[in-house]
Design an enzyme around this catalytic site. Structure first.
Site, short mmCIF file in Angstrom:
data_model
loop_
_atom_site.label_atom_id
_atom_site.label_comp_id
_atom_site.label_asym_id
_atom_site.label_seq_id
_atom_site.Cartn_x
_atom_site.Cartn_y
_atom_site.Cartn_z
CB SER A 48 -1.01 0.05 1.12
OG SER A 48 -1.97 -0.52 0.92
CE LYS A 108 -3.68 0.68 -0.59
NZ LYS A 108 -4.56 0.12 -0.14
CE1 TYR A 161 -4.38 -1.34 -4.36
CE2 TYR A 161 -5.16 -3.58 -4.00
CZ TYR A 161 -4.69 -2.93 -3.83
OH TYR A 161 -4.66 -2.72 -2.46
CE1 TYR A 176 -5.03 1.86 4.93
CE2 TYR A 176 -2.89 1.12 6.04
CZ TYR A 176 -3.66 1.25 5.00
OH TYR A 176 -3.08 0.30 3.92
CB VAL A 214 -0.10 -5.07 4.44
CG1 VAL A 214 -1.79 -5.05 4.90
CG2 VAL A 214 0.18 -5.70 2.98
N1 GLN Z 1 -2.08 -5.50 -1.89
C1 GLN Z 1 -2.01 -5.22 -0.64
C2 GLN Z 1 -4.32 -5.53 -0.40
O1 GLN Z 1 -4.66 -5.07 -1.27
C3 GLN Z 1 -2.05 -3.48 0.31
C4 GLN Z 1 -2.76 -3.63 1.57
C5 GLN Z 1 -1.66 -3.01 1.82
O2 GLN Z 1 -1.01 -2.84 2.31
N2 GLN Z 1 -2.57 -2.73 3.59
O3 GLN Z 1 -4.41 -6.14 0.35
#
Ligand code: GLN
Length: 316
Positions: free
Chosen positions: A75, A78, A198, A250, A268
């Site tokens: 993420s 993003k 994505y 978040y 993550v």
């Molecule tokens: N690829 C992961 C997902 O979409 C990214 C989520 C994250 O890093 N918080 O679940």
């Protein structure tokens, strides 16, 4: 352009090494967080890995620990893809399609999908953001995303095919999100095409050093301090940093803002990237996550660096 505030290299080096030394021991799974396992390949990460890097706007990169160990960006991609969407589509049109309000919910929350997604830092908004990047096909869009993130990092980023396969084969939750958004018309591309772009953006390999360069570029009004290349405009970085500040961690974003006071984005796999506008960029890698999916040592290290170097954006 504002002139970057000089920060003494010795101070940065000392703060970085102290933070690394002080937090190194927080590496016991279960006690100091857990690796993400819903993408099985990420569950195999070595919990001891801990990389820290800071890039100041004069182009100096300071690193400690595993700052050169690659991991998938997840993420943390993003904000950089959102920057590309803003550049391609323009500010107003992007705001029409993706909101900028903190959701107070988990990163993968399924919300009523009849309206635009809450913000581009949660999965729903990020899937829409990458689908809006210019390009005639998914492959072309991903090519432009990879080129843009590489320009932010100042080197060519490559895919981790194993993590990509792992995410693709276990992504029922994100599939559900994308199909709901497609059904309601929020997502204008076919769901599977948007998801593939994505997943690939999330599987690009970076190091903590790369994240420091990427956030230093945001902190430097879009000019990469390493390469001198102009990647995006100051208008775009101002928006991206604002959204990182309010939504980047978040459902921890509010407390994070008062504790560390820095626009930041977590992922993550254990990546955390933070920017001190006009001053520096920070990159951290540490795979153990708290219950909200933020890197435990990542948050702690950034908070320490912010205090030590006086980086809180609300402090004059
Ligand atoms: N690829 C992961 C997902 O979409 C990214 C989520 C994250 O890093 N918080 O679940």
């Amino acid at each position: 352009m504002t002139s970057p505030q000089r920060i003494c290299a010795g101070l940065v080096k000392e703060a970085l090494e102290d933070a690394h030394r002080g937090l190194r021991g927080l590496a016991v799974p279960g006690r100091h967080g857990r690796p993400a396992t819903y993408i099985p390949e990420l569950g195999r990460a070595d919990p001891r890995r801990f990389g820290l890097a800071v890039m100041t706007l004069d182009g100096n990169l300071h690193q400690a620990g595993d700052a050169l160990v690659p991991f998938t960006i997840q993420s943390v991609s993003k904000p950089f893809v959102y920057a590309l969407t803003l550049a391609d589509l323009g500010v107003e049109e992007t705001l029409n399609r993706i909101g900028v309000e903190p959701t107070g919910a988990a990163f993968n929350a399924v919300r009523p999908q009849s309206a635009r997604p809450g913000n581009p830092m949660v999965n729903a908004g990020a899937i829409v953001a990458s689908s809006l990047v210019a390009g005639a096909s998914g492959d072309e869009r991903f090519g432009r995303i990879a080129a843009c993130l590489s320009a932010f990092a100042g080197r060519d980023l490559v895919l981790d095919e194993q993590v990509l396969r792992s995410e693709r084969s276990t992504a029922d939750h994100n599939r559900a999100l994308a199909h709901l958004m497609r059904a309601s018309g929020v997502l204008e591309r076919p769901a599977e095409e948007a998801l593939e772009v994505y997943f690939r953006q999330c599987s690009l390999l970076v190091t903590a050093g790369d994240l420091a360069v990427m956030t230093a570029t945001l902190a430097n009004e879009g000019i990469n301090p390493l390469t001198g290349q102009k990647i995006v405009s100051p208008e775009v970085t101002e928006i991206v940093l604002s959204v990182m500040a309010t939504c980047g961690t978040y459902d921890y974003a509010g407390e994070w803002m008062l504790r560390a006071g820095l626009p930041a984005k977590s992922g993550v796999s254990g990546g955390l990237a933070a920017a001190a506008p006009g001053r520096l960029g920070i990159g951290v890698f540490s795979p153990l996550l708290d219950e909200r999916g933020n890197s435990v040592r990542g948050l702690a290290a950034c908070e320490q660096l912010s205090r030590r170097l006086g980086l809180h954006v609300m402090r004059p």
